[in-house]
Design an enzyme around this catalytic site. Structure first.
Site, PDB file in Angstrom:
ATOM      1  N   ASN A   8     -12.769  20.101   3.698  1.00 35.13           N
ATOM      2  CA  ASN A   8     -12.137  18.835   4.050  1.00 35.13           C
ATOM      3  C   ASN A   8     -12.973  18.227   5.163  1.00 35.13           C
ATOM      4  O   ASN A   8     -13.173  18.858   6.195  1.00 35.13           O
ATOM      5  CB  ASN A   8     -10.707  19.092   4.547  1.00 35.13           C
ATOM      6  CG  ASN A   8     -10.083  17.865   5.200  1.00 35.13           C
ATOM      7  OD1 ASN A   8     -10.445  16.745   4.876  1.00 35.13           O
ATOM      8  ND2 ASN A   8      -9.151  18.090   6.107  1.00 35.13           N
ATOM      9  N   GLY A   9     -13.472  17.002   4.929  1.00 32.77           N
ATOM     10  CA  GLY A   9     -14.257  16.341   5.968  1.00 32.77           C
ATOM     11  C   GLY A   9     -15.530  15.767   5.382  1.00 32.77           C
ATOM     12  O   GLY A   9     -15.633  15.551   4.173  1.00 32.77           O
TER      13      GLY A   9
ATOM     14  N   LYS B 130       1.991  -3.088   3.707  1.00 33.97           N
ATOM     15  CA  LYS B 130       2.846  -2.324   2.770  1.00 33.97           C
ATOM     16  C   LYS B 130       2.660  -2.853   1.358  1.00 33.97           C
ATOM     17  O   LYS B 130       2.493  -2.097   0.417  1.00 33.97           O
ATOM     18  CB  LYS B 130       4.325  -2.475   3.115  1.00 33.97           C
ATOM     19  CG  LYS B 130       5.016  -1.654   4.142  1.00 33.97           C
ATOM     20  CD  LYS B 130       5.005  -0.188   4.072  1.00 33.97           C
ATOM     21  CE  LYS B 130       3.713   0.415   4.542  1.00 33.97           C
ATOM     22  NZ  LYS B 130       3.728   0.949   5.876  1.00 33.97           N
TER      23      LYS B 130
ATOM     24  N   TRP C 248      -9.633  14.043  -1.668  1.00 31.78           N
ATOM     25  CA  TRP C 248      -9.728  12.603  -1.466  1.00 31.78           C
ATOM     26  C   TRP C 248     -11.221  12.325  -1.372  1.00 31.78           C
ATOM     27  O   TRP C 248     -11.881  12.745  -0.421  1.00 31.78           O
ATOM     28  CB  TRP C 248      -9.009  12.183  -0.182  1.00 31.78           C
ATOM     29  CG  TRP C 248      -8.970  10.699  -0.005  1.00 31.78           C
ATOM     30  CD1 TRP C 248      -8.094   9.818  -0.573  1.00 31.78           C
ATOM     31  CD2 TRP C 248      -9.857   9.917   0.803  1.00 31.78           C
ATOM     32  NE1 TRP C 248      -8.382   8.541  -0.165  1.00 31.78           N
ATOM     33  CE2 TRP C 248      -9.464   8.568   0.665  1.00 31.78           C
ATOM     34  CE3 TRP C 248     -10.957  10.198   1.610  1.00 31.78           C
ATOM     35  CZ2 TRP C 248     -10.107   7.518   1.319  1.00 31.78           C
ATOM     36  CZ3 TRP C 248     -11.604   9.159   2.258  1.00 31.78           C
ATOM     37  CH2 TRP C 248     -11.174   7.840   2.115  1.00 31.78           C
TER      38      TRP C 248
ATOM     39  N   ARG D 298      -2.593  14.595   1.177  1.00 31.19           N
ATOM     40  CA  ARG D 298      -3.892  14.400   1.821  1.00 31.19           C
ATOM     41  C   ARG D 298      -4.945  13.852   0.865  1.00 31.19           C
ATOM     42  O   ARG D 298      -6.030  13.475   1.291  1.00 31.19           O
ATOM     43  CB  ARG D 298      -4.385  15.729   2.404  1.00 31.19           C
ATOM     44  CG  ARG D 298      -3.413  16.361   3.367  1.00 31.19           C
ATOM     45  CD  ARG D 298      -3.952  17.679   3.843  1.00 31.19           C
ATOM     46  NE  ARG D 298      -5.016  17.490   4.789  1.00 31.19           N
ATOM     47  CZ  ARG D 298      -4.848  17.400   6.090  1.00 31.19           C
ATOM     48  NH1 ARG D 298      -3.653  17.509   6.602  1.00 31.19           N
ATOM     49  NH2 ARG D 298      -5.878  17.222   6.887  1.00 31.19           N
TER      50      ARG D 298
ATOM     51  N   CYS E 139      -8.932  15.755   2.582  1.00 33.23           N
ATOM     52  CA  CYS E 139      -8.555  16.644   1.495  1.00 33.23           C
ATOM     53  C   CYS E 139      -7.636  17.715   2.076  1.00 33.23           C
ATOM     54  O   CYS E 139      -7.498  17.844   3.285  1.00 33.23           O
ATOM     55  CB  CYS E 139      -9.797  17.302   0.919  1.00 33.23           C
ATOM     56  SG  CYS E 139     -11.097  16.119   0.546  1.00 33.23           S
TER      57      CYS E 139
ATOM     58  N   GLU F 159      -0.891  -2.108  -0.148  1.00 32.67           N
ATOM     59  CA  GLU F 159      -1.264  -0.708  -0.415  1.00 32.67           C
ATOM     60  C   GLU F 159      -0.515  -0.100  -1.591  1.00 32.67           C
ATOM     61  O   GLU F 159      -1.049   0.767  -2.265  1.00 32.67           O
ATOM     62  CB  GLU F 159      -1.153   0.163   0.832  1.00 32.67           C
ATOM     63  CG  GLU F 159       0.233   0.436   1.327  1.00 32.67           C
ATOM     64  CD  GLU F 159       0.232   1.289   2.594  1.00 32.67           C
ATOM     65  OE1 GLU F 159      -0.631   2.154   2.762  1.00 32.67           O
ATOM     66  OE2 GLU F 159       1.131   1.073   3.429  1.00 32.67           O
TER      67      GLU F 159
ATOM     68  N   LYS G 198      -2.574  10.310   2.767  1.00 35.29           N
ATOM     69  CA  LYS G 198      -1.591  10.235   3.844  1.00 35.29           C
ATOM     70  C   LYS G 198      -2.200  10.547   5.209  1.00 35.29           C
ATOM     71  O   LYS G 198      -1.801  10.002   6.212  1.00 35.29           O
ATOM     72  CB  LYS G 198      -0.466  11.226   3.520  1.00 35.29           C
ATOM     73  CG  LYS G 198       0.691  11.200   4.480  1.00 35.29           C
ATOM     74  CD  LYS G 198       1.583  10.015   4.212  1.00 35.29           C
ATOM     75  CE  LYS G 198       2.712   9.892   5.194  1.00 35.29           C
ATOM     76  NZ  LYS G 198       3.158   8.493   5.313  1.00 35.29           N
TER      77      LYS G 198
ATOM     78  N   HIS H   2      -4.829 -22.996  11.755  1.00 35.64           N
ATOM     79  CA  HIS H   2      -6.224 -22.764  12.139  1.00 35.64           C
ATOM     80  C   HIS H   2      -7.024 -22.150  10.992  1.00 35.64           C
ATOM     81  O   HIS H   2      -8.074 -21.557  11.211  1.00 35.64           O
ATOM     82  CB  HIS H   2      -6.287 -21.874  13.386  1.00 35.64           C
ATOM     83  CG  HIS H   2      -5.599 -22.493  14.555  1.00 35.64           C
ATOM     84  ND1 HIS H   2      -6.101 -23.581  15.217  1.00 35.64           N
ATOM     85  CD2 HIS H   2      -4.406 -22.210  15.142  1.00 35.64           C
ATOM     86  CE1 HIS H   2      -5.262 -23.936  16.181  1.00 35.64           C
ATOM     87  NE2 HIS H   2      -4.220 -23.115  16.150  1.00 35.64           N
TER      88      HIS H   2
ATOM     89  N   GLU I 256       2.464  -5.814   9.008  1.00 37.62           N
ATOM     90  CA  GLU I 256       2.969  -4.589   8.387  1.00 37.62           C
ATOM     91  C   GLU I 256       3.490  -4.887   6.973  1.00 37.62           C
ATOM     92  O   GLU I 256       3.267  -4.106   6.038  1.00 37.62           O
ATOM     93  CB  GLU I 256       4.077  -3.986   9.277  1.00 37.62           C
ATOM     94  CG  GLU I 256       4.851  -2.822   8.691  1.00 37.62           C
ATOM     95  CD  GLU I 256       4.013  -1.589   8.355  1.00 37.62           C
ATOM     96  OE1 GLU I 256       2.799  -1.566   8.627  1.00 37.62           O
ATOM     97  OE2 GLU I 256       4.584  -0.660   7.761  1.00 37.62           O
TER      98      GLU I 256
HETATM   99  C1  F6R Z   1       0.249   2.617   5.892  1.00 40.16           C
HETATM  100  C2  F6R Z   1      -0.075   3.883   6.483  1.00 40.16           C
HETATM  101  C3  F6R Z   1      -1.332   4.019   7.244  1.00 40.16           C
HETATM  102  C4  F6R Z   1      -1.140   4.952   8.446  1.00 40.16           C
HETATM  103  C5  F6R Z   1      -2.494   5.200   9.139  1.00 40.16           C
HETATM  104  C6  F6R Z   1      -2.342   6.057  10.361  1.00 40.16           C
HETATM  105  O1  F6R Z   1       1.467   2.636   5.230  1.00 40.16           O
HETATM  106  O2  F6R Z   1       0.655   4.839   6.337  1.00 40.16           O
HETATM  107  O3  F6R Z   1      -1.824   2.782   7.654  1.00 40.16           O
HETATM  108  O4  F6R Z   1      -0.232   4.380   9.323  1.00 40.16           O
HETATM  109  O5  F6R Z   1      -3.367   5.807   8.237  1.00 40.16           O
HETATM  110  O6  F6R Z   1      -1.860   7.320  10.044  1.00 40.16           O
HETATM  111  P1  F6R Z   1      -1.198   8.242  11.144  1.00 40.16           P
HETATM  112  O7  F6R Z   1       0.053   7.572  11.574  1.00 40.16           O
HETATM  113  O8  F6R Z   1      -0.954   9.540  10.445  1.00 40.16           O
HETATM  114  O9  F6R Z   1      -2.190   8.357  12.261  1.00 40.16           O
END
Ligand code: F6R
Length: 607
Positions: free
Chosen positions: A98-99, A483, A74, A27, A2, A486, A602, A502, A479
């Site tokens: 937050n936490g 992407k 969050w 956040r 958060c 998500e 994020k 496999h 990746e």
């Molecule tokens: C996916 C994404 C997440 C972050 C992950 C690590 O698009 O953004 O998978 O890469 O949460 O976050 P950081 O880089 O801030 O440690």
């Protein structure tokens, strides 16, 4: 995950708190709330969902008060509704958190036994009641907060306000970050310096276990035993501008388009293009004295690290142990004294990555951080910070941070290879030269947007998608899948192409498109065989390759996206762009909330 804010100000603070929360919305955005003190009483407005709902609420029912705290959530404990939104109150105590309070169940039982009624399902509410109980026992506010803090287990950044004192906020940190901003006759608290940027760039970061008494004209930091401690006041950099979308529909689109420029900035920081060499780095070790590296990170940052493993092992002949941080931190991996550890993180605050770093710290190996937020906890706890110069990344799905992480790892590989003598000066020059061309190729890929948008339109009709790749294209396959899932919520998996037979081959039919990432490299032929296996089972292939690859693919594809012919070393950076664009356009067709996809945040500051 958060975001929290507190202001002891000189004008009504609610609009300022909302402004700061906007910068923290990355956040979490499940709900938001603000509380102030009006005529000696706590007053609050809360709203479920995005911050705009809270803004609307405040427009109709404004809050006065020159002191206040705010929160964007969050959800961890309790569904994201208004009742669970912060701030939480208990008899003149207001709190934002937050936490996660890990011992909340036990504390809740105890407080219920003392007659405290819980109005929310959150773990946070126990903290408000704990403090209120101390006040009821006649303890003064600051000491009441301190007593309560000592009862908490878990991770928290807290801002606590008392109806009885409109010149006091108590902040506390154990895990998630908390910064104190210094103003003229006013003081601020926030989860990061970006939140405080409109008010001040003079910032003090609390360390784990710290708590602080913050008033308009003074502040004091204490350790958990209540002993005053000094913490350095710093000028925060790079966060003083308000990030906006420019002409783009979404931050993610803008950030994808910024890549040629930010990759170029990042590379120029590490490479001397004139000399064709990697620049000296202030590392606390020489790669020639190291026999192993440990990498750890989460999500997209982990996948950048995985590409790095291929590069380090191939060019610098240096074995790399890499694991997702949530596993790394607990698996008690033996770490050779002749190792160095690198942690990759956009935010620099990811709880699991930070815990892995601390594990390595205990093992006594030198630590490097590849981070985008230079003032973050991971950066501050490392021996050396290797910044990615991506600028603030706001879209929850990481794009430009990923390619900048790859850029740093590529430059670091060259440095390592050069120090270890595993490449010649000519080879070093060739690698540096190939990296110097990355921004130009990235710009060319962006011009393929019309074709990629068309592919995305088709993709948006499917429920499942498989991504395949070999070598450095394998992390890219993962990746791509990450992407897509998500932001579009389409189920997607990324596999090493050789693993297809496999297991995952059982899934192949006309309803599961297969995206193959295959530049024409040393093992292109192998990937062609895998594509044939897919085609033979009626699978539909979307091939991302170059001209040579397209000519030699020998399978019918649903679509072939042809990228510029690029040197093998930089292919992972260039091939990252079409998979980002594909996910982006698909999400736009699906009508999802691209920048703030459901359930995500994020910065993941809880484990
Ligand atoms: C996916 C994404 C997440 C972050 C992950 C690590 O698009 O953004 O998978 O890469 O949460 O976050 P950081 O880089 O801030 O440690």
């Amino acid at each position: 995950m958060c975001g929290i804010v507190g202001i002891v100000g000189q004008t009504p603070v609610a609009p300022l708190i909302v402004d700061a929360l906007k910068r923290l919305e990355y956040r979490g955005y499940d709900s938001a709330g603000v509380a102030t003190i009006e005529n000696g009483e706590l007053a609050r407005r809360r709203a479920e969902g995005k911050l705009v709902n809270l803004e609307r609420r405040l427009k109709n029912e404004p809050l006065d008060g020159m002191i206040g705290i705010g929160h964007t959530r969050w959800a961890t404990h309790g569904v994201p509704n208004e009742t669970n939104a912060h701030p939480h109150f208990s008899n003149g105590v207001a709190i934002v958190h937050n936490g996660i309070i890990e011992n909340f169940a036990e504390l809740r039982q105890e407080l219920k036994g003392d007659g405290y009624e819980f109005t929310s399902q959150t773990d946070t509410e126990v903290v408000a009641h704990l403090i209120a109980r101390e006040l009821a026992r006649g303890v003064k506010p600051v000491e009441a907060a301190h007593v309560a803090l000592k009862r908490l287990n878990g991770a928290f950044a807290l801002a606590i306000m008392f109806a009885s004192d409109d010149n006091l906020i108590v902040g506390a940190r154990n895990g998630p970050p908390l910064a104190i901003g210094h103003g003229e006759g006013e003081m601020f608290l926030g989860s990061d310096a970006i939140a405080l940027a409109p008010f001040t760039n003079s910032v003090t970061y609390l360390e784990d276990g710290d708590w602080a008494v913050v008033r308009r004209d003074e502040f004091q930091v204490y350790d958990i035993d209540g002993k005053p401690v000094e913490r350095q006041r710093r000028q925060s950099v790079g966060s003083s501008y308000l990030v906006d979308k420019g002409n783009h529909r979404h931050f993610m689109e803008k950030e994808i388009h910024e890549q040629p420029e930010v990759i170029s900035h990042t590379l120029a920081h590490y490479l001397d293009f004139t000399q064709g060499t990697s620049k000296p780095l202030d590392l606390p070790f020489n790669f020639a004295d190291i026999d192993r590296l440990a990498f750890s990170a989460c999500g997209t940052a982990y996948l950048a690290g995985l590409v790095g493993k291929y590069w380090f092992e191939r060019h610098a002949r240096l074995p790399v142990d890499i694991d997702v941080a949530s596993e790394f931190r607990y698996r008690e991996m033996p770490i050779s004294k002749k190792s160095a550890a690198f942690f990759v993180s956009q935010s620099g605050e990811t709880a699991d990555t930070l815990a892995s770093l601390r594990y390595c710290r205990k093992e006594g190996v030198p630590i490097g951080a590849i981070v985008n937020v230079r003032e973050s906890t991971i950066a501050r706890e490392s021996d050396v910070t290797l910044p990615t110069l991506a600028g603030p990344e706001i879209g929850v799905a990481s794009t430009k941070a990923f390619t900048c992480q790859l850029s740093v790892l590529a430059a670091l590989t060259i440095r390592a290879a050069s120090q270890r003598g595993t490449i010649t000066a000519d080879e070093e020059q060739a690698l540096v030269r190939s990296l110097s061309e990355t921004p130009r190729y990235a710009a060319q890929v962006l011009k393929l947007d019309k074709q990629i948008e068309k592919v995305a339109r088709d993709l948006s009709h499917y429920k499942h998608v498989l991504y395949l790749g070999r070598d450095t294209s394998f992390p890219l396959a993962m990746e791509g899948a990450l992407k897509l899932k998500e932001i579009s919520y389409i189920h997607a998996e990324g596999y090493a192409a050789g693993e297809l037979k496999h297991g995952p081959i059982a899934l192949i039919d006309e309803n599961m498109p297969v995206i193959v990432i295959a530049p024409h490299d040393r093992i292109f032929e192998k990937t062609v065989s895998n594509m044939q296996e897919v085609a033979a089972r009626g699978g539909k292939i979307i091939l991302i390759t170059d001209r040579k690859g397209a000519a030699q693919a020998t399978v019918d594809t649903m679509e072939t996206i042809i990228l510029p012919d690029v040197p093998e070393f930089i292919a992972p950076i260039i091939y990252a762009l079409p998979i980002q664009m594909l996910a982006y356009f698909t999400a736009v067709f699906m009508g999802t909330d691209v920048d703030q996809p459901r359930n995500l945040a994020k910065s993941v500051t809880v484990e």
